[in-house]
Design a protein around this motif. Sequence first.
Motif, PDB file in Angstrom:
ATOM      1  N   LEU A  49       9.739   5.468   0.063  1.00  0.00           N
ATOM      2  CA  LEU A  49      10.742   4.575   0.277  1.00  0.00           C
ATOM      3  C   LEU A  49      11.267   4.866   1.726  1.00  0.00           C
ATOM      4  O   LEU A  49      11.426   3.925   2.372  1.00  0.00           O
ATOM      5  CB  LEU A  49      11.895   4.791  -0.608  1.00  0.00           C
ATOM      6  CG  LEU A  49      13.103   4.240  -0.552  1.00  0.00           C
ATOM      7  CD1 LEU A  49      12.829   2.555  -0.992  1.00  0.00           C
ATOM      8  CD2 LEU A  49      14.209   4.512  -1.319  1.00  0.00           C
ATOM      9  N   CYS A  50      11.278   6.036   2.347  1.00  0.00           N
ATOM     10  CA  CYS A  50      11.733   6.288   3.471  1.00  0.00           C
ATOM     11  C   CYS A  50      10.615   5.508   4.600  1.00  0.00           C
ATOM     12  O   CYS A  50      11.149   4.957   5.640  1.00  0.00           O
ATOM     13  CB  CYS A  50      11.771   7.668   3.852  1.00  0.00           C
ATOM     14  SG  CYS A  50      13.350   8.564   2.926  1.00  0.00           S
ATOM     15  N   LEU A  51       9.367   5.906   4.108  1.00  0.00           N
ATOM     16  CA  LEU A  51       8.285   5.081   5.281  1.00  0.00           C
ATOM     17  C   LEU A  51       8.367   3.758   5.082  1.00  0.00           C
ATOM     18  O   LEU A  51       8.216   2.934   6.062  1.00  0.00           O
ATOM     19  CB  LEU A  51       7.045   5.738   4.941  1.00  0.00           C
ATOM     20  CG  LEU A  51       5.814   5.128   5.674  1.00  0.00           C
ATOM     21  CD1 LEU A  51       6.069   5.530   6.997  1.00  0.00           C
ATOM     22  CD2 LEU A  51       4.495   5.906   4.859  1.00  0.00           C
ATOM     23  N   GLY A  52       8.672   3.421   3.957  1.00  0.00           N
ATOM     24  CA  GLY A  52       8.681   1.699   3.710  1.00  0.00           C
ATOM     25  C   GLY A  52       9.788   0.969   4.393  1.00  0.00           C
ATOM     26  O   GLY A  52       9.572  -0.155   5.099  1.00  0.00           O
ATOM     27  N   VAL A  71       0.866  -1.334  -0.167  1.00  0.00           N
ATOM     28  CA  VAL A  71       0.050   0.144  -0.017  1.00  0.00           C
ATOM     29  C   VAL A  71       0.925   1.151  -0.028  1.00  0.00           C
ATOM     30  O   VAL A  71       0.636   2.271  -0.696  1.00  0.00           O
ATOM     31  CB  VAL A  71      -0.913   0.000   1.304  1.00  0.00           C
ATOM     32  CG1 VAL A  71      -1.684   1.345   1.348  1.00  0.00           C
ATOM     33  CG2 VAL A  71      -1.997  -0.984   0.977  1.00  0.00           C
ATOM     34  N   ILE A  72       1.940   1.462   0.789  1.00  0.00           N
ATOM     35  CA  ILE A  72       2.994   2.419   0.819  1.00  0.00           C
ATOM     36  C   ILE A  72       3.391   2.730  -0.496  1.00  0.00           C
ATOM     37  O   ILE A  72       3.602   3.942  -0.785  1.00  0.00           O
ATOM     38  CB  ILE A  72       3.837   2.094   1.842  1.00  0.00           C
ATOM     39  CG1 ILE A  72       3.371   2.121   3.402  1.00  0.00           C
ATOM     40  CG2 ILE A  72       5.312   3.330   1.582  1.00  0.00           C
ATOM     41  CD1 ILE A  72       4.249   1.805   4.257  1.00  0.00           C
ATOM     42  N   PHE A  73       3.645   1.759  -1.405  1.00  0.00           N
ATOM     43  CA  PHE A  73       4.087   2.145  -2.626  1.00  0.00           C
ATOM     44  C   PHE A  73       3.295   2.328  -3.781  1.00  0.00           C
ATOM     45  O   PHE A  73       3.428   2.395  -4.973  1.00  0.00           O
ATOM     46  CB  PHE A  73       5.481   1.085  -3.043  1.00  0.00           C
ATOM     47  CG  PHE A  73       6.401   0.935  -2.361  1.00  0.00           C
ATOM     48  CD1 PHE A  73       7.429   2.160  -2.428  1.00  0.00           C
ATOM     49  CD2 PHE A  73       6.836   0.343  -1.057  1.00  0.00           C
ATOM     50  CE1 PHE A  73       8.617   2.210  -1.581  1.00  0.00           C
ATOM     51  CE2 PHE A  73       7.774   0.570  -0.213  1.00  0.00           C
ATOM     52  CZ  PHE A  73       8.808   1.399  -0.527  1.00  0.00           C
ATOM     53  N   VAL A  74       1.976   2.356  -3.482  1.00  0.00           N
ATOM     54  CA  VAL A  74       0.891   2.512  -4.540  1.00  0.00           C
ATOM     55  C   VAL A  74       0.931   3.818  -5.075  1.00  0.00           C
ATOM     56  O   VAL A  74       1.109   4.815  -4.409  1.00  0.00           O
ATOM     57  CB  VAL A  74      -0.453   2.212  -3.993  1.00  0.00           C
ATOM     58  CG1 VAL A  74      -1.516   2.684  -5.064  1.00  0.00           C
ATOM     59  CG2 VAL A  74      -0.484   0.640  -3.659  1.00  0.00           C
ATOM     60  N   PRO A  75       1.270   3.783  -6.202  1.00  0.00           N
ATOM     61  CA  PRO A  75       1.366   5.439  -7.072  1.00  0.00           C
ATOM     62  C   PRO A  75       0.058   6.148  -7.048  1.00  0.00           C
ATOM     63  O   PRO A  75      -1.109   5.933  -7.410  1.00  0.00           O
ATOM     64  CB  PRO A  75       1.748   5.165  -8.375  1.00  0.00           C
ATOM     65  CG  PRO A  75       1.233   3.662  -8.730  1.00  0.00           C
ATOM     66  CD  PRO A  75       1.017   2.956  -7.517  1.00  0.00           C
TER      67      PRO A  75
END
Length: 395
Positions: free
Chosen positions: A167-170, A154-158
């Motif tokens: 990326l930092c949050l992931g 979900v974090i990297f869903v555009p």
Amino acid sequence: MPSQAESAVANHYIAAVQPLPVGFALRRFAPELEAEYRDFSYRSYQQTRRVAICLLLVSFFAFFAFDLLLLYSVGANPITLPVMLVRLCALLIIMFGAYRVLTQPDIATGYRWIPIGLGCLSLGMLLVTLMYHQALEQMQLPYGLEGMMLIQIVIFVPIGYSYRNSLCLGIATLLCTCLALQLTTSVEPRIQYLASLTYLVVATIAAATAGYCQEHSMRVLFLTKRDLRTMADTDGLTQLYNRRSFDLLLQRALQEAQREQTRIALIMLDLDHFKAYNDCYGHPAGDLALQRIAGVLASHPRRDLDFAARLGGEEFALVLRNPDSAYLASTCESIRRKICEELAIEHLKNPAQVMTASLGASFSNASDTTASLYQRADLALYRAKASGRNRVEID
């Protein structure tokens, strides 16, 4: 020869239309271009954000249903109520953030609330995972990190948010998960524990790679569209606005001035004896002269909403927003003097022996159309040429 300042201006305008180097997802463009890209990306993913928010809310309610089903099938459990409270707190924050993002579609609001929503989602899922992990471990039942894997995806869903921030949050989510499990696991790491962490790392890498490729493609698309727009809006030789852009911008400027009860000034500039210059020195020299004249117009001090254009051949135009009479006169005279005295391009077919320009200008009024304003400025230019050239006439 062009001065150093003119060369810098020319290079700036040429660089604006040349193919820009492809920026990788972890790199940034120059600040102004990066801000333009972020706005482009954020607007492009508006519909995707709506769908993602709807899916996220549906998923939350599905997790609530799972908790209720677990409570019904297993009976009273000390972790069920805390889990539901954690989910409820995260849901309320996410719903408020989603409301702000959907009702205020500006990029500043999105960049404020999207990380808050994703952060609450990650923290909430991590707390729930730890609660279930400890309970299942005490009952010696198998456990996994499927929920955290889903969060990483979900974090990297555009959705138009910065890939670097995602990326930092992931990475932060991955490290916090590994550390939290290490601290809360009461026995030595087992194969199942290591396998779960391995799957989580692989899922994070896969999601980050997919996000990277998407960001890279989006930056390439942005640069391509920007180059095409620039080529459509500018004159290929001088890099000033072309006639098509001039007509659109002049109409917009005139409408804004009439709405705000201000006025604009249109300056028409025509190079004197330019056909004779081309016949004497050749068209390549003529093209270079046009570029240097454009450099004067481009480098001349202007306010933010003023603009210059090449209308065709040796004819140029400059539009000034809400100038007074003194400012208009000084601007016209400054341009004429720079072309004649500072550039001093040799022109033996001109009585002045150098390249000169005639300028005509006119103020707009409340009843003007673009055609009537253009006609008055053109008549002023005709008077300047009829009166001996290398002079300024203001209507």
